[in-house]
Structures are given as structure tokens and as C-alpha cells.
Design a protein around this motif. Structure first.
Motif, PDB file in Angstrom:
ATOM      1  N   VAL A  61     -40.426 -12.242   2.612  1.00  0.00           N
ATOM      2  CA  VAL A  61     -39.080 -12.331   3.175  1.00  0.00           C
ATOM      3  C   VAL A  61     -38.138 -12.484   1.986  1.00  0.00           C
ATOM      4  CG1 VAL A  61     -37.524 -13.732   4.572  1.00  0.00           C
ATOM      5  CG2 VAL A  61     -39.885 -13.358   5.325  1.00  0.00           C
ATOM      6  N   ASP A  62     -37.119 -11.633   1.913  1.00  0.00           N
ATOM      7  CA  ASP A  62     -36.175 -11.679   0.792  1.00  0.00           C
ATOM      8  C   ASP A  62     -35.017 -12.632   1.033  1.00  0.00           C
ATOM      9  OD1 ASP A  62     -37.425  -9.502  -0.778  1.00  0.00           O
ATOM     10  OD2 ASP A  62     -36.763  -8.249   0.894  1.00  0.00           O
ATOM     11  N   VAL A  63     -34.563 -12.713   2.294  1.00  0.00           N
ATOM     12  CA  VAL A  63     -33.365 -13.480   2.629  1.00  0.00           C
ATOM     13  C   VAL A  63     -33.582 -14.190   3.959  1.00  0.00           C
ATOM     14  CG1 VAL A  63     -30.883 -13.339   3.164  1.00  0.00           C
ATOM     15  CG2 VAL A  63     -31.879 -11.776   1.473  1.00  0.00           C
ATOM     16  N   LEU A  80     -35.966 -21.921   0.815  1.00  0.00           N
ATOM     17  CA  LEU A  80     -36.570 -22.582  -0.350  1.00  0.00           C
ATOM     18  C   LEU A  80     -38.089 -22.484  -0.333  1.00  0.00           C
ATOM     19  CD1 LEU A  80     -34.474 -25.846  -0.803  1.00  0.00           C
ATOM     20  CD2 LEU A  80     -34.699 -23.960  -2.422  1.00  0.00           C
ATOM     21  N   GLU A  81     -38.679 -22.770   0.815  1.00  0.00           N
ATOM     22  CA  GLU A  81     -40.142 -22.737   0.933  1.00  0.00           C
ATOM     23  C   GLU A  81     -40.705 -21.329   0.788  1.00  0.00           C
ATOM     24  OE1 GLU A  81     -42.446 -25.191   1.135  1.00  0.00           O
ATOM     25  OE2 GLU A  81     -40.828 -26.625   0.830  1.00  0.00           O
ATOM     26  N   LEU A  82     -39.934 -20.324   1.169  1.00  0.00           N
ATOM     27  CA  LEU A  82     -40.387 -18.938   1.101  1.00  0.00           C
ATOM     28  C   LEU A  82     -40.037 -18.268  -0.224  1.00  0.00           C
ATOM     29  CD1 LEU A  82     -39.297 -17.876   4.700  1.00  0.00           C
ATOM     30  CD2 LEU A  82     -41.665 -18.154   3.885  1.00  0.00           C
ATOM     31  N   GLY A  83     -39.294 -18.964  -1.079  1.00  0.00           N
ATOM     32  CA  GLY A  83     -38.843 -18.339  -2.325  1.00  0.00           C
ATOM     33  C   GLY A  83     -37.853 -17.219  -2.054  1.00  0.00           C
ATOM     34  N   ALA A  84     -37.067 -17.385  -1.005  1.00  0.00           N
ATOM     35  CA  ALA A  84     -36.097 -16.373  -0.591  1.00  0.00           C
ATOM     36  C   ALA A  84     -34.683 -16.894  -0.812  1.00  0.00           C
ATOM     37  CB  ALA A  84     -36.301 -16.039   0.895  1.00  0.00           C
ATOM     38  N   ALA A  85     -33.736 -15.986  -0.747  1.00  0.00           N
ATOM     39  CA  ALA A  85     -32.321 -16.359  -0.829  1.00  0.00           C
ATOM     40  C   ALA A  85     -31.866 -16.897   0.514  1.00  0.00           C
ATOM     41  CB  ALA A  85     -31.485 -15.138  -1.199  1.00  0.00           C
ATOM     42  N   PHE A  86     -30.901 -17.810   0.476  1.00  0.00           N
ATOM     43  CA  PHE A  86     -30.220 -18.253   1.696  1.00  0.00           C
ATOM     44  C   PHE A  86     -28.847 -17.615   1.723  1.00  0.00           C
ATOM     45  CE2 PHE A  86     -26.908 -21.171   3.327  1.00  0.00           C
ATOM     46  CZ  PHE A  86     -27.185 -21.026   4.670  1.00  0.00           C
ATOM     47  N   VAL A  87     -28.493 -17.048   2.873  1.00  0.00           N
ATOM     48  CA  VAL A  87     -27.177 -16.438   3.057  1.00  0.00           C
ATOM     49  C   VAL A  87     -26.565 -16.987   4.347  1.00  0.00           C
ATOM     50  CG1 VAL A  87     -25.955 -14.275   3.544  1.00  0.00           C
ATOM     51  CG2 VAL A  87     -27.753 -14.330   1.802  1.00  0.00           C
ATOM     52  N   PRO A  88     -25.351 -17.528   4.271  1.00  0.00           N
ATOM     53  CA  PRO A  88     -24.684 -17.992   5.486  1.00  0.00           C
ATOM     54  C   PRO A  88     -23.895 -16.873   6.164  1.00  0.00           C
ATOM     55  CG  PRO A  88     -23.375 -18.602   3.594  1.00  0.00           C
ATOM     56  CD  PRO A  88     -24.614 -17.910   3.063  1.00  0.00           C
ATOM     57  N   VAL A  89     -23.915 -16.882   7.480  1.00  0.00           N
ATOM     58  CA  VAL A  89     -22.984 -16.094   8.283  1.00  0.00           C
ATOM     59  C   VAL A  89     -22.046 -17.118   8.897  1.00  0.00           C
ATOM     60  CG1 VAL A  89     -22.735 -14.713  10.371  1.00  0.00           C
ATOM     61  CG2 VAL A  89     -24.499 -14.131   8.705  1.00  0.00           C
ATOM     62  N   ARG A  90     -20.749 -16.959   8.614  1.00  0.00           N
ATOM     63  CA  ARG A  90     -19.775 -17.985   8.990  1.00  0.00           C
ATOM     64  C   ARG A  90     -18.741 -17.436   9.963  1.00  0.00           C
ATOM     65  NH1 ARG A  90     -18.197 -22.325   5.390  1.00  0.00           N
ATOM     66  NH2 ARG A  90     -17.787 -23.124   7.482  1.00  0.00           N
ATOM     67  N   LYS A  91     -18.037 -18.366  10.555  1.00  0.00           N
ATOM     68  CA  LYS A  91     -16.906 -17.986  11.387  1.00  0.00           C
ATOM     69  C   LYS A  91     -15.826 -17.371  10.492  1.00  0.00           C
ATOM     70  CE  LYS A  91     -17.891 -21.437  14.880  1.00  0.00           C
ATOM     71  NZ  LYS A  91     -18.986 -22.244  14.356  1.00  0.00           N
ATOM     72  N   LYS A  92     -15.050 -16.462  11.048  1.00  0.00           N
ATOM     73  CA  LYS A  92     -14.042 -15.722  10.282  1.00  0.00           C
ATOM     74  C   LYS A  92     -13.121 -16.660   9.510  1.00  0.00           C
ATOM     75  CE  LYS A  92     -10.692 -11.999  10.666  1.00  0.00           C
ATOM     76  NZ  LYS A  92     -11.228 -11.215   9.578  1.00  0.00           N
ATOM     77  N   GLY A  93     -12.858 -16.273   8.257  1.00  0.00           N
ATOM     78  CA  GLY A  93     -11.926 -17.003   7.422  1.00  0.00           C
ATOM     79  C   GLY A  93     -12.543 -18.125   6.606  1.00  0.00           C
ATOM     80  N   LYS A  94     -13.860 -18.274   6.640  1.00  0.00           N
ATOM     81  CA  LYS A  94     -14.515 -19.373   5.928  1.00  0.00           C
ATOM     82  C   LYS A  94     -15.213 -18.943   4.642  1.00  0.00           C
ATOM     83  CE  LYS A  94     -13.651 -22.460   9.122  1.00  0.00           C
ATOM     84  NZ  LYS A  94     -12.832 -23.622   8.880  1.00  0.00           N
ATOM     85  N   GLU A 114     -18.484 -13.526   9.901  1.00  0.00           N
ATOM     86  CA  GLU A 114     -18.359 -12.790   8.643  1.00  0.00           C
ATOM     87  C   GLU A 114     -19.562 -13.060   7.758  1.00  0.00           C
ATOM     88  OE1 GLU A 114     -13.698 -12.310   7.512  1.00  0.00           O
ATOM     89  OE2 GLU A 114     -14.606 -14.225   7.007  1.00  0.00           O
ATOM     90  N   ILE A 115     -19.827 -12.087   6.899  1.00  0.00           N
ATOM     91  CA  ILE A 115     -20.848 -12.203   5.865  1.00  0.00           C
ATOM     92  C   ILE A 115     -20.261 -11.625   4.579  1.00  0.00           C
ATOM     93  CG2 ILE A 115     -21.921  -9.959   6.343  1.00  0.00           C
ATOM     94  CD1 ILE A 115     -24.659 -11.322   5.839  1.00  0.00           C
ATOM     95  N   GLN A 116     -20.587 -12.219   3.446  1.00  0.00           N
ATOM     96  CA  GLN A 116     -20.118 -11.675   2.172  1.00  0.00           C
ATOM     97  C   GLN A 116     -20.857 -10.366   1.907  1.00  0.00           C
ATOM     98  OE1 GLN A 116     -20.933 -15.371   0.070  1.00  0.00           O
ATOM     99  NE2 GLN A 116     -18.770 -15.499  -0.491  1.00  0.00           N
ATOM    100  N   GLN A 144     -26.570  -7.984  13.741  1.00  0.00           N
ATOM    101  CA  GLN A 144     -25.814  -6.754  13.497  1.00  0.00           C
ATOM    102  C   GLN A 144     -25.100  -6.791  12.146  1.00  0.00           C
ATOM    103  OE1 GLN A 144     -23.480  -5.216  16.901  1.00  0.00           O
ATOM    104  NE2 GLN A 144     -24.647  -6.703  18.123  1.00  0.00           N
ATOM    105  N   LEU A 145     -24.585  -7.959  11.763  1.00  0.00           N
ATOM    106  CA  LEU A 145     -23.939  -8.073  10.448  1.00  0.00           C
ATOM    107  C   LEU A 145     -24.946  -7.849   9.321  1.00  0.00           C
ATOM    108  CD1 LEU A 145     -21.346 -10.979  10.639  1.00  0.00           C
ATOM    109  CD2 LEU A 145     -20.926  -8.592  10.062  1.00  0.00           C
ATOM    110  N   VAL A 146     -26.140  -8.394   9.468  1.00  0.00           N
ATOM    111  CA  VAL A 146     -27.185  -8.167   8.458  1.00  0.00           C
ATOM    112  C   VAL A 146     -27.474  -6.678   8.349  1.00  0.00           C
ATOM    113  CG1 VAL A 146     -29.634  -8.522   7.919  1.00  0.00           C
ATOM    114  CG2 VAL A 146     -28.221 -10.464   8.648  1.00  0.00           C
ATOM    115  N   GLN A 147     -27.608  -6.001   9.464  1.00  0.00           N
ATOM    116  CA  GLN A 147     -27.853  -4.561   9.454  1.00  0.00           C
ATOM    117  C   GLN A 147     -26.690  -3.806   8.831  1.00  0.00           C
ATOM    118  OE1 GLN A 147     -28.671  -4.119  13.660  1.00  0.00           O
ATOM    119  NE2 GLN A 147     -30.890  -4.073  13.290  1.00  0.00           N
TER     120      GLN A 147
END
Length: 183
Positions: A61-63, A80-94, A114-116, A144-147
Motif C-alpha cells: 500500500v503506497d498511501v 506508519l505501520e505499513l510504511g506508507a504515506a498519510f494523506v488527508p482529505v479535508r473539508k473545503k478551504g482547509k 479537497e485533496i492536495q 472519487q478524489l483519490v481516483q
């Protein structure tokens, strides 16, 4: 110390009738988090599931994406346990920087996530995590945002699924759903 069974962990999930409004039976996972042994055991059950399905034969798993806000309690620990990145999906404007957004429907209105844009690379293998799956709007939007960023959603993972609300039906067009506890 051996991990607690899922039955033992589930006994800690409390119920609150008529919260946040009359007719709702609220399932509260926070008592599990207040018990370090139960919390670690729960996380180990999630990790075992991920490793057995997605981390075999050189795959990984990458993310791990956490959905605002309670997905943030579980996703970084899994990452952390998987050695993967953590990415937040946040409410708009955050989130700062260039973002992609998606509006979705909730039981009581609409919201926007939103996602960066630079947070997930094309083809990366992603698990999307939240605490609860109810009607499916939040999880579906997150997947859907991840895709949209080019990631491949391996699975939508939740601690609790309220099956009568059929939220998994809305999500399975994007990804399979895994729920630790179903009510």
C-alpha cells in the motif's frame, strides 16, 4: 499481551439513543480509543486485513488516506505501520496549495472535500479510511478524489458500518468496502 478479539473490542463500542437527534442510535468508538490495549488490538486487526489482502507477492500500500475528521484518528497509524504515506482529505478551504475538490450529498445537505493535487501520484495503491460508513456520501467522495488524482483505490475501510443505510452501495462503484463492525 495477546490482542483482544473483535467480540471483546465491540463490547466497548457504546450506544447513545436519540443522538444527535431523536430516532438516531449513535455508535461511539471513542471508548475503544480510551483503552490502549483495545485500541492497539483494533488497529492490529485492521493491519492484518490489509497485509493479507494487499501486501503479498511484493505488493504494498503506497498511501493511506484519512477522511476529515475522524479518519485522521486511524489512517496515520495505519500508514506508519505499513510504511506508507498519510494523506488527508479535508473539508473545503482547509488545505493550502493547489487542490482538487468534489461536492457530495449528506443526509442533511451537501459538503465539499479537497485533496492536495501533489499528494498522490498516478498509479499509487491507496486505502481510504474513515470511522463510520452511513449513507456513503463522504466515503464515495473521498474515493472519487483519490481516483481524480490518479490513485488506485484498493479499499474503503471503516470501523463501523450502518448496513441499513446502504452506504456501501454508493461506495462499491469506486472500491470494495471493508467494515470491522456492522450494525
Amino acid at each position: 499481551m495477546a490482542d483482544l478479539s473483535l467480540v471483546e473490542i465491540e463490547k466497548l463500542i457504546s450506544q447513545h439513543p436519540d443522538f444527535p437527534k431523536p430516532g438516531i442510535l449513535f455508535r461511539d468508538v471513542f471508548p475503544v480509543l480510551r483503552d490502549p490495549h483495545a485500541f492497539k488490538s483494533m488497529m492490529n486487526h485492521l493491519l492484518k486485513h490489509i497485509r493479507e489482502l494487499y501486501c503479498q507477492d511484493g505488493n504494498k500500500v503506497d498511501v493511506v488516506v484519512g477522511l476529515d475528521s475522524r479518519g485522521f484518528l486511524f489512517a496515520p497509524l495505519l500508514a506508519l505501520e505499513l510504511g506508507a504515506a498519510f494523506v488527508p482529505v479535508r473539508k473545503k478551504g482547509k488545505l493550502p496549495g493547489e487542490t482538487s475538490s468534489l461536492s457530495y450529498t449528506l443526509e442533511y445537505g451537501t459538503a465539499e472535500f479537497e485533496i492536495q493535487n501533489e499528494s498522490i501520484k498516478a498509479g499509487q495503491r491507496v486505502i481510504v479510511v474513515d470511522d463510520l460508513l452511513a449513507t456513503g456520501g463522504t466515503m464515495s467522495a473521498g474515493c472519487q478524489l483519490v481516483q481524480k488524482t490518479g490513485g488506485t483505490v484498493l479499499e474503503a475501510m471503516v470501523i463501523i458500518e450502518l448496513v441499513d443505510l446502504k452506504g456501501a452501495d454508493k461506495v462499491t462503484s469506486c472500491a470494495p468496502v471493508f467494515s470491522l463492525f456492522k450494525y
